[in-house]
Scaffold this motif. Structure first.
Motif, mmCIF file in Angstrom:
data_model
loop_
_atom_site.group_PDB
_atom_site.id
_atom_site.type_symbol
_atom_site.label_atom_id
_atom_site.label_comp_id
_atom_site.label_asym_id
_atom_site.label_seq_id
_atom_site.Cartn_x
_atom_site.Cartn_y
_atom_site.Cartn_z
ATOM 1 N N THR A 338 -42.989 25.338 -24.574
ATOM 2 C CA THR A 338 -41.921 25.174 -25.643
ATOM 3 C C THR A 338 -42.344 24.999 -26.839
ATOM 4 N N PRO A 339 -41.671 25.727 -27.976
ATOM 5 C CA PRO A 339 -40.105 26.277 -27.690
ATOM 6 C C PRO A 339 -40.279 27.753 -27.203
ATOM 7 N N ASN A 340 -39.202 28.519 -26.996
ATOM 8 C CA ASN A 340 -39.103 29.671 -26.235
ATOM 9 C C ASN A 340 -39.341 30.817 -27.207
ATOM 10 N N ASP A 341 -39.742 31.882 -26.665
ATOM 11 C CA ASP A 341 -39.688 33.124 -27.620
ATOM 12 C C ASP A 341 -38.372 33.328 -27.926
ATOM 13 N N LYS A 342 -38.189 34.046 -29.469
ATOM 14 C CA LYS A 342 -36.811 34.183 -29.959
ATOM 15 C C LYS A 342 -35.821 32.906 -30.068
ATOM 16 N N GLN A 343 -36.455 31.764 -29.944
ATOM 17 C CA GLN A 343 -35.601 30.566 -29.975
ATOM 18 C C GLN A 343 -35.260 30.118 -31.625
ATOM 19 N N VAL A 344 -34.027 29.890 -31.737
ATOM 20 C CA VAL A 344 -33.917 29.169 -33.074
ATOM 21 C C VAL A 344 -34.053 27.791 -33.125
ATOM 22 N N VAL A 345 -34.975 27.433 -33.980
ATOM 23 C CA VAL A 345 -35.238 26.159 -33.886
ATOM 24 C C VAL A 345 -34.954 25.383 -35.139
ATOM 25 N N VAL A 346 -34.025 24.513 -35.162
ATOM 26 C CA VAL A 346 -33.691 23.505 -36.320
ATOM 27 C C VAL A 346 -34.260 22.388 -36.331
ATOM 28 N N HIS A 347 -34.991 22.085 -37.549
ATOM 29 C CA HIS A 347 -36.241 20.982 -37.445
ATOM 30 C C HIS A 347 -35.930 20.285 -38.972
ATOM 31 N N GLN A 348 -36.762 19.209 -38.901
ATOM 32 C CA GLN A 348 -36.889 18.436 -40.047
ATOM 33 C C GLN A 348 -38.491 18.630 -40.752
ATOM 34 N N GLY A 349 -38.860 19.654 -40.573
ATOM 35 C CA GLY A 349 -40.270 20.106 -41.111
ATOM 36 C C GLY A 349 -41.380 19.867 -40.173
ATOM 37 N N LYS A 350 -41.001 19.653 -38.911
ATOM 38 C CA LYS A 350 -42.009 19.621 -37.999
ATOM 39 C C LYS A 350 -41.418 20.259 -36.519
ATOM 40 N N ILE A 351 -42.228 20.976 -36.016
ATOM 41 C CA ILE A 351 -41.640 21.378 -34.590
ATOM 42 C C ILE A 351 -42.509 20.872 -33.484
ATOM 43 N N GLU A 352 -42.009 20.503 -32.410
ATOM 44 C CA GLU A 352 -42.883 19.932 -31.288
ATOM 45 C C GLU A 352 -43.106 21.144 -30.379
ATOM 46 N N MET A 353 -44.436 21.297 -29.956
ATOM 47 C CA MET A 353 -44.797 22.456 -29.246
ATOM 48 C C MET A 353 -45.358 21.787 -27.865
ATOM 49 N N THR A 354 -45.327 22.428 -26.928
ATOM 50 C CA THR A 354 -46.007 21.950 -25.550
ATOM 51 C C THR A 354 -46.621 23.181 -24.906
ATOM 52 N N HIS A 392 -62.064 21.857 -12.516
ATOM 53 C CA HIS A 392 -60.919 22.975 -11.590
ATOM 54 C C HIS A 392 -59.454 22.819 -12.212
ATOM 55 N N ALA A 393 -59.196 22.265 -13.319
ATOM 56 C CA ALA A 393 -57.807 22.421 -13.538
ATOM 57 C C ALA A 393 -57.228 22.549 -15.064
ATOM 58 N N TRP A 394 -56.166 22.730 -15.176
ATOM 59 C CA TRP A 394 -55.704 22.921 -16.635
ATOM 60 C C TRP A 394 -55.627 21.716 -17.436
ATOM 61 N N ARG A 395 -55.499 21.681 -18.764
ATOM 62 C CA ARG A 395 -54.898 20.636 -19.475
ATOM 63 C C ARG A 395 -53.658 21.098 -19.972
ATOM 64 N N LEU A 396 -52.630 20.342 -20.043
ATOM 65 C CA LEU A 396 -51.572 20.481 -20.538
ATOM 66 C C LEU A 396 -51.657 19.704 -22.001
ATOM 67 N N TRP A 397 -50.899 20.345 -23.159
ATOM 68 C CA TRP A 397 -51.245 19.882 -24.560
ATOM 69 C C TRP A 397 -49.693 19.630 -25.013
ATOM 70 N N LYS A 398 -49.801 18.951 -26.198
ATOM 71 C CA LYS A 398 -48.612 19.036 -27.065
ATOM 72 C C LYS A 398 -48.881 18.726 -28.195
ATOM 73 N N ILE A 399 -48.164 18.900 -29.188
ATOM 74 C CA ILE A 399 -48.607 18.887 -30.908
ATOM 75 C C ILE A 399 -47.151 18.777 -31.749
ATOM 76 N N THR A 400 -47.095 18.012 -32.361
ATOM 77 C CA THR A 400 -46.240 18.121 -33.586
ATOM 78 C C THR A 400 -46.608 18.832 -34.686
ATOM 79 N N LEU A 401 -46.169 19.921 -34.737
ATOM 80 C CA LEU A 401 -46.564 20.919 -35.932
ATOM 81 C C LEU A 401 -45.950 20.911 -37.091
#
Lengths: 500, 500
Positions: A338-354, A392-401
């Motif tokens: 997240t977000p998705n490809d071609k998504q319109v992201v309305v934000h306040q100067g920061k975008i959450e990514m996972t 042997h496993a992935w890591r999920l990540w998130k960030i406020t960009l």
């Protein structure tokens, strides 16, 4: 990849009337001889059976549905996305036991998988979860774990099930499931394992340049052909009692019967499957019947002829089995979920990514970087915002960009594993004829609308007041965007033409 | 990196007169107490000794030579390239035993290393072989194997030598070299191992953007800080008799006394060094005295504070020991060794390229691709033109690359290891403050002169006939390049100006 609506008319029943083979000898030619196994015909031991099947398929050849083109054209906006008519027809003409397999497999999908799975291919069944569902927990619920099949789903009576161990072993043996599950015989182990199809993110290679496109071999996967579960079983090296190089290393071959505390679902290989830690999903065979120890790599088609990694000058014109190398461990990889490809992201100067990040072969993710400017600057995910390290496993990540810019932006992710391996910059660097291992930095395009900019905030209010909508972003606004006074004031100050 | 001429005036003797400390207590303060060891003062056990050394160094602080800037300015065209005056001065003021170490170390270099080594740093001695010498054989001759030191070279009497094993072991022990070499006590092993400094190819990062530039910590290595030898020794896990995770895996910790069939040279750690297969050179300690088994990573400076891999937003302004990760295994990497960067290559439509490729952690190189067009198209090296696969060694490669284009071209190499890992596209992707792990595709610029083009062949003849020279390419030709008749004919056919 979006999540298309389910279109039931696309499913399997329709083919049956067109392709039936009334030959009464079919039951005898292709019997279900293995006690307790339904939906399985033994081929390996019977060359004459293969020959006969080949003859029948040749007879029908001209009548089979053409394999649809899906790389030079957009993918259907249906769910299932691809159908596999031809593979259903193969089964129909080799009946009577095989003809019902497509419908039965589909029934198992309905029973065992979540209703909102993205069905990449109806038959043989291939499916991946919706992007956001995969991000809810580092452990993937069984109903959302991706499924990659090369054929129908057999149903196996676990009380009749046996595993035959043969080949280069000191003592050939036949073990029941009860033998394997008996802790007095074999110590049970539990491991958290990410299984990844080497075709994950193939759609990006297809968008760059098409490659080998058979709808079965090279399903057009998105970012969801990966999942993580806790498996319970026994170590094959303990069962074989013959340590070999691969099992000496960090990676283990397990024989498992439990997935996330539940009995292994039929679609994931019940009653017994192989899980090879650190290796691509294709090496973790489901519905395992025999283990045949060899002193050289198997010549089985999946091992010898598929899952090969070719250089960029190898293709239909010159590919051999021996001029690609066999894909075993995944390199370091990652995806933005997240977000998705071609998504319109309305934000306040920061975008959450996972997203997720994974490296094969017992290596783990040390660092995940994201970029809001196509990879010019990178921001590192806080380790507190990444799930735990596993061998042997992935890591999920998130960030406020932090994102100041508006308009179309390219968001990128790249990971580094503990060997400092990272991902090549662009998809073109990893394109290969079989469209495997899309390991380049993952890039999506988003349309950024920064509502912390006063002019943008004003426009968003105007849109609301006028009952108009921001989306789709491609549709012009239905109200006048600037007053005459405002326009006059500005073009007076900054004249359209030079003074002289 | 070119191969500068040896400038003997740059070497160590000059500092001695400027920095001597006549304090008669020095011998007592910093004694050579370890029997059989010369050039070694024990620090770890004596905090008061460290404190005293710190006091002396502080007294002299203002007089020490400044560390030269070598990143914002071109490297000296001398050999040695950098001197390490300051480190020599540290030793001079802590004499009497330590003051002679720089000169003694240099004498060992003269004795044990080839005369044409590129001396990156005089003291502590750091050197790499000339590029073409490294390509002659997959086994690097001892005299050409790169050397990375953080201090002086001790000389150790092997008959007096003992190895102390302590820490979290069942049985602490003291072993002589004879104990270790006794096949009745420990089974000897031989392994072919590539050791690579994680600083290899650092010069490319420096050319992109400078980073931490201390002349000792971050020597400006070219492509030669890598070498391959066959080591003989014993497995540490056998000596310890306590299997641990790292030693269970493909990578082994060896205690070795022999290098390519010869006794280990002093400069490479005689009489006993560690070789950790699959790990960066820094983990293969030389002159090993003690093995201290811990239950957590060591806090020794080299382990805790150096060889850290930082993200691109980490630097002097915010770096910590804990916000970089520890570099252990090298990622997949490669280098072009011939031709040289900026070389003028006169050819007949084909250019011979040679180089190396390596991946750490027990992974091996599966494929090497080269490009004559900056990475747009790639040609794969024939496996017949690559040296054998080893779990722990590089592969040398060569290829005849078809080249039609003339002028400045960018030649590139990238490798793929058995986990399908490949190299990021540009240096910028891997830049890090400590300038480690330059793992991007290796790029050099050559000036291509294709003598199979008739016009070029003609020009080369003219140059010869006129006694002129093609090189340096930057110097204009000293004869008229086109006759009046030829010029007239051509500008008549293709007029300079439009007709109307």
């Amino acid at each position: 990849m979006g999540n298309p609506t389910v279109d039931e008319t696309n499913t399997s029943k329709t083919t049956e009337s067109l392709f039936t083979n009334k030959d009464p000898k079919l039951a005898e030619l292709f019997p279900e001889e293995l006690i307790g196994w339904h939906g399985y015909v033994e081929w390996d031991k019977y060359p004459e059976r293969c020959q006969k099947a080949h003859e029948i398929l040749t007879t029908y050849k001209s009548k089979f549905t053409h394999i649809p083109e899906f790389q030079f054209e957009p993918l259907p906006a249906t769910n299932p996305i691809l159908i596999g008519h031809r593979w259903k027809e193969y089964h129909a003409v080799l009946g009577p036991y095989l003809k019902d397999i497509p419908a039965e497999s589909w029934a198992i999908v309905q029973r065992e998988k979540a209703a909102d799975m993205i069905h990449v291919l109806d038959f043989p069944y291939n499916g991946e979860p919706p992007r956001n569902k995969l991000m809810q927990n580092k452990m993937t619920p069984n109903e959302y774990h991706f499924v990659r099949n090369h054929g129908g789903i057999p149903t196996i009576d676990k009380t009749a099930f046996t595993l035959t161990i043969g080949g280069l072993v000191n003592k050939p043996q036949i073990l029941t499931l009860a033998d394997l599950q008996d802790p007095k015989k074999f110590e049970p182990v539990e491991v958290t394992v990410t299984l990844q199809c080497s075709g994950t993110r193939r759609i990006e290679q297809i968008h760059e340049y098409p490659g080998e496109g058979d709808e079965l071999i090279n399903a057009p996967w998105g970012e969801g052909a990966i999942g993580t579960a806790r498996y319970r079983g026994v170590s094959l090296k303990k069962v074989l009692n013959v340590p070999r190089r691969k099992v000496e290393a960090l990676n283990e071959v397990l024989l498992v019967w439990e997935m996330n505390g539940e009995p292994l679902p039929a679609i994931h290989g019940a009653p017994l499957r192989v899980v090879v830690t650190g290796f691509i999903g294709a090496r973790s065979c489901k519905w395992v019947l025999r283990v045949n120890v060899l002193n050289e790599p198997s010549r089985g088609p999946v091992q010898q002829q598929e899952y090969l990694y070719y250089g960029p000058q190898i293709g239909k014109q010159n590919a051999l089995f021996s001029n690609g190398f066999s894909i075993q461990e995944m390199p370091v990889g990652s995806a933005i979920m997240t977000p998705n490809d071609k998504q319109v992201v309305v934000h306040q100067g920061k975008i959450e990514m996972t997203g997720w990040a994974y490296s094969g072969g017992g290596r783990w993710i040390e660092r995940v970087d994201v970029s809001a400017d196509g990879g010019h600057t990178w921001l590192q995910c806080d380790p507190d915002d990444m799930t735990e390290k596993h061998y042997h496993a992935w890591r999920l990540w998130k960030i406020t960009l932090p994102v100041l810019a508006e308009g179309w932006l390219e968001l990128v992710v790249r990971a580094f594993d503990n060997a400092c391996n990272t991902q090549p910059t662009y998809v073109r660097s990893v394109w290969n004829w079989d469209l495997h291992v899309t390991s380049s930095a993952h890039r999506i395009k988003i349309y950024s609308v920064n509502a912390s900019n006063p002019a943008t905030a004003k426009r968003l209010r105007q849109i609301e007041e006028n009952g108009d909508s921001l989306e789709p972003i491609t549709r012009p606004l239905m109200f006048r965007i600037e007053s005459e006074e405002h326009y006059d004031k500005n073009v007076k100050k900054h004249k359209r033409e030079p003074e002289e």
